[in-house]
Write an enzyme that holds these catalytic residues in place. Sequence first.
Site, PDB file in Angstrom:
ATOM      1  N   ASP A  56       0.861  -1.190   0.041  1.00 40.32           N
ATOM      2  CA  ASP A  56      -0.090  -0.215  -0.046  1.00 40.32           C
ATOM      3  C   ASP A  56       1.103   1.187  -0.058  1.00 40.32           C
ATOM      4  OD1 ASP A  56       0.528  -1.032   2.569  1.00 40.32           O
ATOM      5  OD2 ASP A  56      -0.887   0.293   3.591  1.00 40.32           O
ATOM      6  N   HIS A  57       2.089   1.036   0.013  1.00 42.82           N
ATOM      7  CA  HIS A  57       3.118   2.322  -0.124  1.00 42.82           C
ATOM      8  C   HIS A  57       4.150   2.377  -1.123  1.00 42.82           C
ATOM      9  CE1 HIS A  57       2.442   3.502   4.079  1.00 42.82           C
ATOM     10  NE2 HIS A  57       1.670   2.258   4.189  1.00 42.82           N
ATOM     11  N   ASP A 115       4.738   3.457   8.128  1.00 43.22           N
ATOM     12  CA  ASP A 115       3.851   2.901   9.236  1.00 43.22           C
ATOM     13  C   ASP A 115       4.837   2.783  10.419  1.00 43.22           C
ATOM     14  OD1 ASP A 115       2.488   2.868   7.045  1.00 43.22           O
ATOM     15  OD2 ASP A 115       1.844   0.595   7.237  1.00 43.22           O
ATOM     16  N   HIS A 141       8.253  -0.900  12.612  1.00 44.52           N
ATOM     17  CA  HIS A 141       7.258  -1.417  11.854  1.00 44.52           C
ATOM     18  C   HIS A 141       7.660  -2.993  11.638  1.00 44.52           C
ATOM     19  CE1 HIS A 141       3.489  -1.805   9.792  1.00 44.52           C
ATOM     20  NE2 HIS A 141       4.036  -1.852   8.784  1.00 44.52           N
ATOM     21  N   HIS A 165      -3.574   7.114   7.395  1.00 43.61           N
ATOM     22  CA  HIS A 165      -3.434   5.720   7.132  1.00 43.61           C
ATOM     23  C   HIS A 165      -4.470   4.932   8.028  1.00 43.61           C
ATOM     24  CE1 HIS A 165      -1.186   1.512   7.469  1.00 43.61           C
ATOM     25  NE2 HIS A 165      -0.631   2.009   6.497  1.00 43.61           N
TER      26      HIS A 165
END
Lengths: 305, 305
Positions: free
Chosen positions: A66-67, A212, A142, A270
Amino acid sequence: MKFELLILGSNSALPAYGRHPTAQLIRFYNDYLLIDCGEGTQMQLQSYGVKVNRISTIFISHLHGDHFFGLIGLISTMNHLGRSSPLVVFGPADLEEILRVQFEASKTLLGFSLQFKPLNHDLPAVIMENDRIEVRSFPLNHRVSCTGFRFNEKNRPLKLIKEKVKKDQVPVSFMKKLKAGEDCSTGEGKTYFSADYTLPGPSNRSYAYCSDTMADESYEPYIQKVDVLYHEATFLHELLSRAVQTKHSTALQAAEVAKRVQAKQLLLGHFSSRYENVQPLLTEAKKVFPQALCAEEGKWFEIGT
Amino acid sequence: MKFELLILGSNSALPAYGRHPTAQLIRFYNDYLLIDCGEGTQMQLQSYGVKVNRISTIFISHLHGDHFFGLIGLISTMNHLGRSSPLVVFGPADLEEILRVQFEASKTLLGFSLQFKPLNHDLPAVIMENDRIEVRSFPLNHRVSCTGFRFNEKNRPLKLIKEKVKKDQVPVSFMKKLKAGEDCSTGEGKTYFSADYTLPGPSNRSYAYCSDTMADESYEPYIQKVDVLYHEATFLHELLSRAVQTKHSTALQAAEVAKRVQAKQLLLGHFSSRYENVQPLLTEAKKVFPQALCAEEGKWFEIGT
């Protein structure tokens, strides 16, 4: 001069309720910098009228899809559109191979120089610097190696004393140098001293990006007193155990970080796809840190004053 | 039973004017098959209310990004949503490595079996077959190895003679078998013969997918008399030289192919982003082949009758 942030994606792993995976665009003076590039980023840029080839530099925080799943498409589109200027991409080392195998399979030859710069996740570093800006990377916490970024303005121009400039008929061509603190001389030997024609300008502006990460104190030294802190707030605090398990943060924790580092403003993002409405996350954060806002896609946020 | 096609993306290399890169969804009975998967396909599926985990099989025609950049994100989302049933992916051999490096970098462990089946681009083949459908692949003519697909329905049910079934009080549990041509016996030794209770049903339906390709006769044997032919029509015929140079087709050429192979209907797509309005492409095609339509995103097209 402008220092602004456009939110292109505000959601976490899954797109939901019209929210997209993470991507943000910084406009700094006339330069465009992209932070993270989830799937669909190029469409989001198009939606908001940003020409993709104005982007000079891309920063990828980590290799959760998602990044970065939108990166290969964005670079391909830059190429299709005839880009010739170099593109700098900072990201985890493995990203280079991910791009390479895809360009090779599609027989893509880029018409511009793609300068890939692997990040060292373990140590904070100054990764980019010029007269106007320095960008620092620092480790987050993370499930995979993840890097935060801080963008610090440098040498913000001094403020001209307009009346004095006018009275002394200072040549217009000298203004920029005087504001930059430089003295200027005419061909006839007349010198205009910057100190005579300027006052201290507003302070340098700064933006920090933390996504994140599990909220902890390890990265707080790198985001002290930042003007705008973007901090992930995947969950409400009632799901703290889920946040800890997945190494994400709650809105309350993001607010506590912002308070401890004395940020001027907090931007939450996020968001988990379980939240159709993200207002409760904002309400939770504001109880601890009133200067909080939600990252809203399509909205430009001004950095500093 | 249903045999329908949902257009998820109708544009070529660059997304433009709200049109997306190529992806199509077949609903065949209760099975969902995806053809190509450009960036943003998972968002398109979400927009049109299709649950991604209903898709059993994905067919990737070739490795130009506008046909597969959305695949990694779609599979990741399937995994996030807890998929357990196997997923079959047909595609060029290099696609397996492209997926592998990305799953490895993001430390993704799939909770379901991803069965990758490399396509042999050089020879036509039956790549999938069951009682209801057969899928054939065949070579197209593009800048990189590119495969067309033809979906042939098999054993379409016979038509029940309702009055006779009712009159003879045939048990409801026998209907499906009778329609499939099977005779059925009761425990008491009474036999119902399919031939007594059925008439020939409508003919089997078929769909062929040809994108991306230079229009030529090489692949026409594989798409003869198809019910619906999807054929790329990147350019108007006034740009024939550009089409030849990039190994694409013009709308006129797509129509000529449809006419020569005696397709019942032609669906045009893969439109160049130079066309804000795609109606002129349709007008051009209709002059040669009146049963032409434009692939329109979000629209379901019925295959056959």
